[in-house]
Design a protein around this motif. Sequence first.
Motif: not given
Length: 160
Positions: A63-68
Amino acid sequence: MTYEIYDPFKDRPDKVDSDRWLEQEGWSEFFGIGGEESDLRIRSYRRIVKGGREEYIVDVWDLMHGSPFVKVDNIGELMDLLARWAPAVQAAALVYVLDELQSYRLDRRGVVEAVTAKAAWGATEGAQALVADEREQAARRRQVAAQRKAAPGAVTQEPR
C-alpha cells in the motif's frame, strides 16, 4: 535465470512526474496483478528498443512502498517472474478478505459488505440497499444522541 535491478528514473529531472517520465522513455504499462487498492500488487511496463526487441520492467508494491524495478529481456522471463510473485499477491488478497470477515466494523465500500449486499438484494440493488441501511443506522444514532441530550443520566438502548 537472473534478474537485473534497473532504475528507470536515474536521469529524470526533479520536476518531471514519474509516470510522464516512463512514457517519455518509451515505457508503457503492460500487465499487472492486483489493483491500486490491493495490499500487494505487481506492475510491468514494456518498451520496444532498437531492432524491434521488447524489454520489460517489473515492480512490486504494497500500500505504501514499491520495490526496485527488475528488468527482464523477454516475455518468457516476464511470465516466469509474474508466476513467481502471483501466489504472494493472491495470498495478500485472501488474507485481506479473511481479516475483513473477522472485523466487527461495517464498511459500506468493503468487500464483505458488497458481497453480502449482492447476495441479499441482487447485484444492481445491493449498493442502494447498503446506502439506505447506512442512513437508517445514522438516523438511529442521531435519535439516541438526542434522547441522551434531552434526558442526561437516562439509560438509552444503543442501536444495533
